[in-house]
Design a protein around this motif. Structure first.
Motif, mmCIF file in Angstrom:
data_model
loop_
_atom_site.group_PDB
_atom_site.id
_atom_site.type_symbol
_atom_site.label_atom_id
_atom_site.label_comp_id
_atom_site.label_asym_id
_atom_site.label_seq_id
_atom_site.Cartn_x
_atom_site.Cartn_y
_atom_site.Cartn_z
ATOM 1 N N TRP A 150 0.831 -1.196 0.000
ATOM 2 C CA TRP A 150 0.000 0.000 0.000
ATOM 3 C C TRP A 150 0.865 1.245 0.000
ATOM 4 C CZ3 TRP A 150 -4.117 -1.365 4.320
ATOM 5 C CH2 TRP A 150 -4.806 -2.521 3.932
ATOM 6 N N ILE A 151 0.396 2.263 -0.683
ATOM 7 C CA ILE A 151 1.078 3.553 -0.747
ATOM 8 C C ILE A 151 0.242 4.551 0.038
ATOM 9 C CG2 ILE A 151 1.895 5.397 -2.277
ATOM 10 C CD1 ILE A 151 2.047 3.164 -4.484
ATOM 11 N N ILE A 152 0.899 5.411 0.794
ATOM 12 C CA ILE A 152 0.176 6.438 1.538
ATOM 13 C C ILE A 152 0.719 7.809 1.181
ATOM 14 C CG2 ILE A 152 1.692 6.167 3.564
ATOM 15 C CD1 ILE A 152 -0.841 6.916 5.264
ATOM 16 N N MET A 153 -0.203 8.723 0.925
ATOM 17 C CA MET A 153 0.163 10.083 0.576
ATOM 18 C C MET A 153 -0.752 11.062 1.306
ATOM 19 S SD MET A 153 0.801 9.563 -3.547
ATOM 20 C CE MET A 153 1.585 11.157 -3.810
ATOM 21 N N PHE A 154 -0.235 12.254 1.534
ATOM 22 C CA PHE A 154 -1.011 13.318 2.162
ATOM 23 C C PHE A 154 -1.286 14.370 1.088
ATOM 24 C CE2 PHE A 154 1.637 11.519 5.611
ATOM 25 C CZ PHE A 154 0.616 11.038 6.429
ATOM 26 N N PRO A 155 -2.504 14.405 0.540
ATOM 27 C CA PRO A 155 -2.785 15.276 -0.607
ATOM 28 C C PRO A 155 -2.501 16.760 -0.359
ATOM 29 C CG PRO A 155 -4.571 13.708 -0.281
ATOM 30 C CD PRO A 155 -3.665 13.584 0.899
ATOM 31 N N GLU A 156 -2.635 17.206 0.894
ATOM 32 C CA GLU A 156 -2.364 18.619 1.182
ATOM 33 C C GLU A 156 -0.867 18.919 1.231
ATOM 34 O OE1 GLU A 156 -5.863 19.997 4.119
ATOM 35 O OE2 GLU A 156 -5.107 17.965 4.461
ATOM 36 N N GLY A 157 -0.051 17.875 1.213
ATOM 37 C CA GLY A 157 1.388 18.051 1.082
ATOM 38 C C GLY A 157 2.130 18.360 2.353
ATOM 39 N N THR A 158 1.468 18.972 3.311
ATOM 40 C CA THR A 158 2.115 19.339 4.562
ATOM 41 C C THR A 158 1.064 19.359 5.660
ATOM 42 O OG1 THR A 158 3.563 20.999 5.620
ATOM 43 C CG2 THR A 158 1.737 21.827 4.283
ATOM 44 N N ARG A 159 1.512 19.478 6.898
ATOM 45 C CA ARG A 159 0.566 19.516 8.009
ATOM 46 C C ARG A 159 -0.274 20.794 7.954
ATOM 47 N NH1 ARG A 159 4.944 18.729 12.590
ATOM 48 N NH2 ARG A 159 6.029 19.969 11.026
ATOM 49 N N VAL A 160 -1.556 20.638 8.173
ATOM 50 C CA VAL A 160 -2.495 21.752 8.104
ATOM 51 C C VAL A 160 -3.078 21.994 9.490
ATOM 52 C CG1 VAL A 160 -4.656 22.557 7.060
ATOM 53 C CG2 VAL A 160 -3.038 21.246 5.696
ATOM 54 N N ALA A 161 -3.223 23.252 9.857
ATOM 55 C CA ALA A 161 -3.734 23.602 11.181
ATOM 56 C C ALA A 161 -5.162 23.094 11.370
ATOM 57 C CB ALA A 161 -3.681 25.115 11.376
ATOM 58 N N ARG A 162 -5.503 22.850 12.602
ATOM 59 C CA ARG A 162 -6.847 22.383 12.934
ATOM 60 C C ARG A 162 -7.903 23.352 12.395
ATOM 61 N NH1 ARG A 162 -9.400 21.970 19.032
ATOM 62 N NH2 ARG A 162 -11.248 20.714 18.491
ATOM 63 N N GLY A 163 -8.904 22.802 11.729
ATOM 64 C CA GLY A 163 -9.981 23.617 11.194
ATOM 65 C C GLY A 163 -9.682 24.260 9.855
ATOM 66 N N LYS A 164 -8.503 24.008 9.298
ATOM 67 C CA LYS A 164 -8.116 24.604 8.023
ATOM 68 C C LYS A 164 -8.101 23.553 6.914
ATOM 69 C CE LYS A 164 -7.453 28.611 9.923
ATOM 70 N NZ LYS A 164 -8.383 29.737 9.647
ATOM 71 N N VAL A 165 -8.154 24.033 5.690
ATOM 72 C CA VAL A 165 -8.117 23.159 4.526
ATOM 73 C C VAL A 165 -6.964 23.591 3.636
ATOM 74 C CG1 VAL A 165 -9.371 22.267 2.522
ATOM 75 C CG2 VAL A 165 -10.620 22.878 4.611
ATOM 76 N N GLY A 166 -6.045 22.680 3.375
ATOM 77 C CA GLY A 166 -4.945 22.969 2.477
ATOM 78 C C GLY A 166 -5.348 22.711 1.029
ATOM 79 N N TYR A 168 -5.523 20.560 -2.020
ATOM 80 C CA TYR A 168 -5.449 19.130 -2.316
ATOM 81 C C TYR A 168 -4.801 18.947 -3.697
ATOM 82 C CZ TYR A 168 -8.184 17.452 1.657
ATOM 83 O OH TYR A 168 -8.615 17.117 2.921
ATOM 84 N N LYS A 169 -3.580 18.465 -3.694
ATOM 85 C CA LYS A 169 -2.855 18.258 -4.950
ATOM 86 C C LYS A 169 -3.181 16.869 -5.500
ATOM 87 C CE LYS A 169 0.856 21.286 -3.370
ATOM 88 N NZ LYS A 169 0.230 21.586 -2.071
ATOM 89 N N THR A 170 -3.107 16.715 -6.812
ATOM 90 C CA THR A 170 -3.598 15.512 -7.468
ATOM 91 C C THR A 170 -2.538 14.426 -7.663
ATOM 92 O OG1 THR A 170 -3.184 16.497 -9.643
ATOM 93 C CG2 THR A 170 -5.398 16.762 -8.711
ATOM 94 N N GLY A 171 -1.376 14.552 -7.025
ATOM 95 C CA GLY A 171 -0.335 13.542 -7.210
ATOM 96 C C GLY A 171 -0.810 12.136 -6.882
ATOM 97 N N GLY A 172 -1.527 11.998 -5.758
ATOM 98 C CA GLY A 172 -1.989 10.675 -5.335
ATOM 99 C C GLY A 172 -3.014 10.086 -6.279
ATOM 100 N N THR A 173 -3.965 10.901 -6.736
ATOM 101 C CA THR A 173 -4.983 10.385 -7.649
ATOM 102 C C THR A 173 -4.405 10.187 -9.055
ATOM 103 O OG1 THR A 173 -5.756 12.675 -7.948
ATOM 104 C CG2 THR A 173 -6.956 11.285 -6.379
ATOM 105 N N LYS A 226 -11.309 15.504 -6.275
ATOM 106 C CA LYS A 226 -12.443 16.280 -5.789
ATOM 107 C C LYS A 226 -13.343 15.420 -4.908
ATOM 108 C CE LYS A 226 -16.251 19.239 -7.356
ATOM 109 N NZ LYS A 226 -16.957 19.808 -8.546
ATOM 110 N N GLU A 227 -13.545 14.170 -5.329
ATOM 111 C CA GLU A 227 -14.366 13.256 -4.516
ATOM 112 C C GLU A 227 -13.671 12.918 -3.203
ATOM 113 O OE1 GLU A 227 -16.517 8.847 -4.732
ATOM 114 O OE2 GLU A 227 -15.746 9.779 -6.558
#
Length: 269
Positions: A150-166, A168-173, A226-227
């Motif tokens: 299995w491969i794991i990726m974080f689409p936002e690329g870096t840690r995002v503060a609580r309640g925030k939205v980074g 979403y980059k499409t590398g994983g999809t 997007k999904e």
């Protein structure tokens, strides 16, 4: 003050345990295959996460494990919300299959911890060379998926503060579409206990919600992401409603809020 003292004790605990463990991993890498070496490292991460629980009171609950494939030949790409260091430590402990992280190569230079990571079958990239980095992710991703890992990726690329939205980059999809491997979205609220850019760990419960597997066949990377984003960000408002405004799910993701979550299926309390 008590939180600070416990957090300092936890950091010392990590240092004291990672030095001999990391040394052993480097030495054993001369004799063990990558899978056995992976589980050796995962055992230290288990020690680290349980240390956070016992020293700092950081517990966890997991639901949705039934969404993960049971066929050992089936590879998936896990796409997770990223809020703190906690989940990077916890996922190898929680997941039943070896995980290949995609991470910046600078991490392999961290003494002991990074040296151990460098010995594992993972994908470390140079972010300053974007096209070269993607080529490496694509080639290594196909190989790892072919092994059923299995491969794991974080689409936002870096840690995002609580309640925030980074962003979403499409590398994983993109990797999922090119390999035909399904994706699994994961929402979690680790920042409620361990905020980014902080060594202070606060007592509490990290909730992890694993979503249904989403096929990548016939999809575009943008549409698939997007999904994934819609599911994760909607679920985040279920896991941590206090961190988001009442209309946050619809405003950010364009999808209605999710129904109340069922009781957790796995927990450490």
């Amino acid at each position: 003050m008590l939180i600070a003292l416990r957090s300092i004790l936890f950091v010392l605990y990590l240092i004291v345990t990672v030095v001999p463990w990391g040394t052993a991993v480097v030495v054993c890498s001369l004799f063990l295959n990558s899978t056995r070496l992976y589980w050796m490292c995962a055992n230290w991460l288990r020690v680290a996460i349980w240390g956070a629980r016992l020293i700092c009171g950081v517990r966890w609950r997991v639901r949705g494990m039934e969404h993960l494939p049971t066929d050992k030949a089936q590879s998936v790409i896990l796409l997770s919300k990223h809020q703190s260091t906690w989940e990077t430590f916890a996922y190898p402990m929680l997941m039943p299959r070896p995980l290949a992280y995609v991470f910046k190569r600078e991490l392999i230079y961290i003494p002991f911890f990074g040296w151990s990571m460098a010995r594992l079958d993972m994908i470390h990239i140079d972010r300053s060379k974007r096209s070269e980095a993607w080529n490496k992710v694509a080639a290594q991703g196909r190989r790892i998926a072919g092994l059923g890992n299995w491969i794991i990726m974080f689409p936002e690329g870096t840690r995002v503060a609580r309640g925030k939205v980074g962003e979403y980059k499409t590398g994983g999809t993109r990797l999922a579409v090119e390999t035909g491997v399904p994706v699994v979205p994961i929402a979690m609220n680790s920042a409620s206990c361990w905020p980014r850019k902080s060594f202070l760990l606060r007592p509490g419960v990290v909730d992890i919600s694993i979503g249904p597997m989403i096929p990548s066949t016939g999809r575009t990377p943008a549409d698939l992401m997007k999904e994934v984003q819609g599911w994760i960000e909607t679920e985040m408002r279920v896991l941590d409603p206090a961190a988001y405004p009442a209309d946050g799910a619809a405003a950010v993701t364009g999808v209605p809020p999710a129904p109340p979550a069922p009781p957790s299926t796995s927990a450490a309390a």
